[in-house]
Design a protein around this motif. Structure first.
Motif, short mmCIF file in Angstrom:
data_model
loop_
_atom_site.label_atom_id
_atom_site.label_comp_id
_atom_site.label_asym_id
_atom_site.label_seq_id
_atom_site.Cartn_x
_atom_site.Cartn_y
_atom_site.Cartn_z
N SER A 218 6.29 -18.18 0.26
CA SER A 218 5.61 -19.21 1.07
C SER A 218 4.15 -18.81 1.31
O SER A 218 3.84 -17.65 1.58
N ARG A 219 3.27 -19.80 1.23
CA ARG A 219 1.86 -19.58 1.54
C ARG A 219 1.49 -20.17 2.90
O ARG A 219 0.32 -20.21 3.26
N ALA A 220 2.49 -20.56 3.68
CA ALA A 220 2.24 -21.24 4.95
C ALA A 220 2.11 -20.23 6.09
O ALA A 220 2.93 -20.20 6.99
N GLY A 221 1.11 -19.38 6.02
CA GLY A 221 0.88 -18.47 7.13
C GLY A 221 0.85 -17.01 6.73
O GLY A 221 -0.12 -16.50 6.17
N THR A 222 1.96 -16.31 7.02
CA THR A 222 2.01 -14.85 6.88
C THR A 222 1.53 -14.36 5.52
O THR A 222 0.75 -13.41 5.43
N TYR A 223 2.02 -14.98 4.44
CA TYR A 223 1.69 -14.52 3.10
C TYR A 223 0.71 -15.45 2.39
O TYR A 223 0.77 -15.63 1.17
N ALA A 224 -0.19 -16.06 3.16
CA ALA A 224 -1.25 -16.86 2.56
C ALA A 224 -2.07 -16.00 1.60
O ALA A 224 -2.15 -14.78 1.76
N LYS A 225 -2.66 -16.64 0.61
CA LYS A 225 -3.46 -15.90 -0.36
C LYS A 225 -4.59 -15.15 0.36
O LYS A 225 -5.12 -15.62 1.38
N PRO A 226 -4.99 -13.99 -0.14
CA PRO A 226 -6.07 -13.24 0.51
C PRO A 226 -7.35 -14.05 0.59
O PRO A 226 -7.64 -14.88 -0.29
N LEU A 227 -8.11 -13.83 1.65
CA LEU A 227 -9.39 -14.52 1.81
C LEU A 227 -10.34 -14.11 0.69
O LEU A 227 -10.34 -12.95 0.24
N ALA A 228 -11.13 -15.06 0.26
CA ALA A 228 -12.11 -14.79 -0.79
C ALA A 228 -13.23 -13.92 -0.22
O ALA A 228 -13.91 -14.32 0.73
N LYS A 229 -13.38 -12.75 -0.75
CA LYS A 229 -14.45 -11.83 -0.32
C LYS A 229 -14.58 -10.72 -1.34
O LYS A 229 -13.69 -10.52 -2.19
N GLN A 230 -15.64 -9.96 -1.25
CA GLN A 230 -15.79 -8.81 -2.13
C GLN A 230 -14.86 -7.69 -1.67
O GLN A 230 -14.80 -7.36 -0.49
N ARG A 231 -14.16 -7.11 -2.62
CA ARG A 231 -13.30 -5.95 -2.34
C ARG A 231 -13.62 -4.88 -3.37
O ARG A 231 -13.50 -5.13 -4.57
N VAL A 232 -14.01 -3.71 -2.89
CA VAL A 232 -14.33 -2.61 -3.79
C VAL A 232 -13.12 -1.69 -3.87
O VAL A 232 -12.70 -1.10 -2.86
N TRP A 233 -12.52 -1.56 -5.06
CA TRP A 233 -11.37 -0.69 -5.25
C TRP A 233 -11.85 0.71 -5.59
O TRP A 233 -13.03 0.96 -5.77
N GLY A 234 -10.92 1.67 -5.67
CA GLY A 234 -11.27 3.07 -5.89
C GLY A 234 -12.10 3.30 -7.14
O GLY A 234 -12.02 2.55 -8.11
N ARG A 235 -12.88 4.35 -7.08
CA ARG A 235 -13.76 4.69 -8.19
C ARG A 235 -13.18 5.76 -9.10
O ARG A 235 -13.88 6.35 -9.92
N GLY A 236 -11.89 6.10 -8.93
CA GLY A 236 -11.27 7.07 -9.82
C GLY A 236 -11.67 8.50 -9.52
O GLY A 236 -11.99 9.27 -10.44
N GLY A 237 -11.65 8.88 -8.26
CA GLY A 237 -11.98 10.25 -7.87
C GLY A 237 -10.95 11.24 -8.37
O GLY A 237 -9.86 10.88 -8.79
N GLY A 238 -11.29 12.52 -8.34
CA GLY A 238 -10.42 13.57 -8.84
C GLY A 238 -9.24 13.82 -7.91
O GLY A 238 -9.17 13.31 -6.80
N ALA A 239 -8.30 14.60 -8.40
CA ALA A 239 -7.10 14.94 -7.63
C ALA A 239 -7.44 15.85 -6.47
O ALA A 239 -8.40 16.61 -6.52
N SER A 240 -6.68 15.73 -5.39
CA SER A 240 -6.86 16.61 -4.24
C SER A 240 -5.51 17.00 -3.69
O SER A 240 -4.50 16.33 -3.95
N ALA A 241 -5.49 18.01 -2.86
CA ALA A 241 -4.22 18.49 -2.29
C ALA A 241 -3.75 17.49 -1.25
O ALA A 241 -4.55 16.82 -0.60
#
Length: 241
Positions: A218-241
């Motif tokens: 259902s798109r009627a509320g809780t699971y509505a499509k994400p708002l249109a905006k810029q989203r910056v995803w990860g840049r592929g950083g190295g592994a860490s502990a």
């Protein structure tokens, strides 16, 4: 019908085990494809791992460009299912709530047998969010880590012991609380004497049912499509502990 099953960690061997379990219960004409995140934790055990896993799984689904009809999220108690439902245009079935919902059809109260003690809080919260927490008689840990489950004899002993404890606490049905436990349900059921639900199998069958019935999120509320905006995803950083 094409179902994508997402592992919640980066361990390819676990993805392969999950896919074997999913294919074993899939109906004729259903194909199952396993996805392993390219980054994230090697096993999801704790809040930090869970949130990191959620972002990695969402990134994996965001960039997967093959056609599919439904997604099964194979991380018990892990985060991300609500975000995936916003993101995707196909049904998303999480193994945690799938197993619990089916367990509620088999008995009044169910119990969860999981890996480490630290996972209990996440699982309890996930069940509450799914609306089935009140039917849970308890979440019992085996003390085994996710990556320890390859030792079959040790795993069976630990799970049977934990299963008996939660059965004695009032559980009429048991749920396997980790995707890596797929395949244990029959032996545990035989030794403990109550039905045992595997989350991967439950989620695959529910995904098939949703697709077969033509039902979508259902798109009627809780699971509505994400708002249109810029989203910056990860840049592929190295592994860490």
């Amino acid at each position: 019908m094409r179902i994508v099953v997402t592992n919640c960690n980066t361990t390819q061997e676990m993805t392969e085990e999950i896919v074997r379990g999913a294919r074993a219960v899939a109906g004729p004409g259903t194909t199952v494809t396993g996805l392993t995140p390219a980054w994230g934790p090697e096993s999801a055990e704790g809040w930090l791992d869970s949130y990191l896993s959620a972002a990695a799984v969402l990134d994996t689904l965001r960039t997967y460009d093959e056609p599919y009809d439904a997604v099964v999220m194979a991380g018990f108690g892990e985060h991300g299912r609500e975000g995936a439902r916003e993101l995707l245009d196909v049904p998303v079935v999480d193994i945690t709530e799938a197993a619990a919902h089916l367990a509620c059809l088999l008995g009044r109260r169910y119990g969860v047998v999981t890996t480490l003690e630290r996972s209990r809080g996440q699982i309890e919260d996930s069940l509450e969010t799914a609306g089935v927490g009140r039917n849970c008689a308890g979440v019992v840990a085996t003390g085994l880590g996710v990556l320890d489950l390859h030792d079959t004899d040790r795993t069976v002993r630990a799970f049977v012991d934990a299963a008996r404890r939660v059965r004695d606490a009032g559980a009429e049905v048991l749920v396997l609380g980790c995707a890596g436990m797929t395949g244990l349900q029959q032996v545990v059921a035989e030794k403990v004497g109550v039905p045992v639900v595997d989350g991967v199998g439950a989620a695959v069958k529910l995904a098939e049912a949703l697709v077969g019935l033509g039902l979508e999120t259902s798109r009627a509320g809780t699971y509505a499509k994400p708002l249109a905006k810029q989203r910056v995803w990860g840049r592929g950083g190295g592994a860490s502990a």
